[in-house]
Enzyme design. Sequence first.
Site: not given
Ligand code: SDX
Length: 431
Positions: A307, A365
């Site tokens: 998140h 989720d």
């Molecule tokens: C919702 O914003 C909100 O409030 C949203 C929400 C709401 O109620 O409105 O809470 C609802 O959308 C919840 C999130 C649902 N999405 C997912 O579950 C999809 C999987 N999660 C990710 O794609 C990610 O964690 C996000 C999109 C939720 C957040 O993305 P960010 O903040 O841009 O973080 P990032 O992608 O830059 O990740 C930081 C690091 C990265 O690694 P590095 O580049 O630093 O090495 O963490 C890793 C990412 O690769 N990472 C993951 C991961 N989530 C982040 N690695 C593996 N699996 C994951 N799920």
Amino acid sequence: MSQRTVTLKFSDSDRTIELPIMEGTLGPDVIDTRSLSSQGILTYDPGFLSTASCSSNITFIDGDEGLLYYRGYPIEQLAEHSDFMEVSYLLMHGELPTAEQKVKFVDTVRHHTLLHDLMGSFFRGFRRDAHPMAVMVGTVGAMSAFYRDSSDPFDAKQREVAAYRLLAKVPTIAAWSYKYNLGEPFMYPQNRFDYASNFLYMMFATPSEDYQPNPVLARALDRIFVLHADHEQNASSSTVRVAGSSGANPFACVAGGIASLWGPLHGGANEATLTMLEQIGDASRIGEYIRRAKDKTDSFRLMGFGHRVYKNMDPRAAIMRQTCHDVLNELGLHDDPLFKLALKLEKIALEDEYFVDKKLYPNVDFYSGIVMRAMGIPNSMFTAIFALARTAGWVAQWMEMVASPEQRIARPRQLYTGSIRRDFLPMDQRG
Ligand code: SDX
């Protein structure tokens, strides 16, 4: 106490810029950078990791502590003691309703659940296999054509009517998009039911038999609505605010919010999480998928994990896990293999240093799809239900934005990295 400021000092000149610091009631202070553009300076923040796009009184999140408050009330208390209609009133009006205010609010919503009769034919323009979110984006946007008498965002009475119409009609549109997929007749909303029971009725009743919503499932679904109602300036709420900042009508703004929520990184993650669990299939394959999630060359991500704000357990995920237990036990599915797989996946991930180091925890989720699937709701409807619940938050955020004296049209700038000026090339000089 005098105004706190921060001073920008340029390393390549004696130039300094002093900027005011603004303090909220909770959460981080912000640096007011509004004056920078008039001094020829912009800030750079793709994805808005460090940007407060507005001031708001509606929802507070503390990502480090895993706190979520709607108008100051902790989500755990609202999920336990309140219901979605009360929470919708709270988000929109700022206070919990009195008994009299609640009766009036619920009754007004109830009497707006019907759709204009011509909207029924609007559905028939879609393919039968249209994703419910595609139908919702189109049909909620089309409400602009059917309810023009509540489309003016600058008229307080029209704003109020639009808010009721959205809160009341989006569940009907969501349920009818499911019925349309099935080829079953639309079931009209029934005023004898509460909000969640009415949605279950419109989803699962047929004209040929009496259907009584299971009260335990209805209560669980209402709690799911409460958990999804609002979440500060997430992507879809920001989309609604940006659309609304141009003076667009509320139905078009919420249609934009639905479009943004659909993405698998946002509200679409609940559907993607269940698909992922079905792909993993068995606990013996969890290791393979954990490895893939950590592999930068692999686009796979652990859906339902991570998140932007929560660097601790999403408080909604913990409540959703308990709701999973309650619903599966009620349905005699406590041995549901997908739930057991999800619990194992959560445990393994939370003990893995990659997820621990990056502070990746289950989000709202991760478990929601398991609960809704157990209720007989198909994967394709999970995000539609998220949209239904988040309509309360979108409406509250939109109302706050429209009424704010600070509000101006949202018009971000950019860091330009394209070609410098160059003259037109005649065809014979190209290539
Ligand atoms: C919702 O914003 C909100 O409030 C949203 C929400 C709401 O109620 O409105 O809470 C609802 O959308 C919840 C999130 C649902 N999405 C997912 O579950 C999809 C999987 N999660 C990710 O794609 C990610 O964690 C996000 C999109 C939720 C957040 O993305 P960010 O903040 O841009 O973080 P990032 O992608 O830059 O990740 C930081 C690091 C990265 O690694 P590095 O580049 O630093 O090495 O963490 C890793 C990412 O690769 N990472 C993951 C991961 N989530 C982040 N690695 C593996 N699996 C994951 N799920």
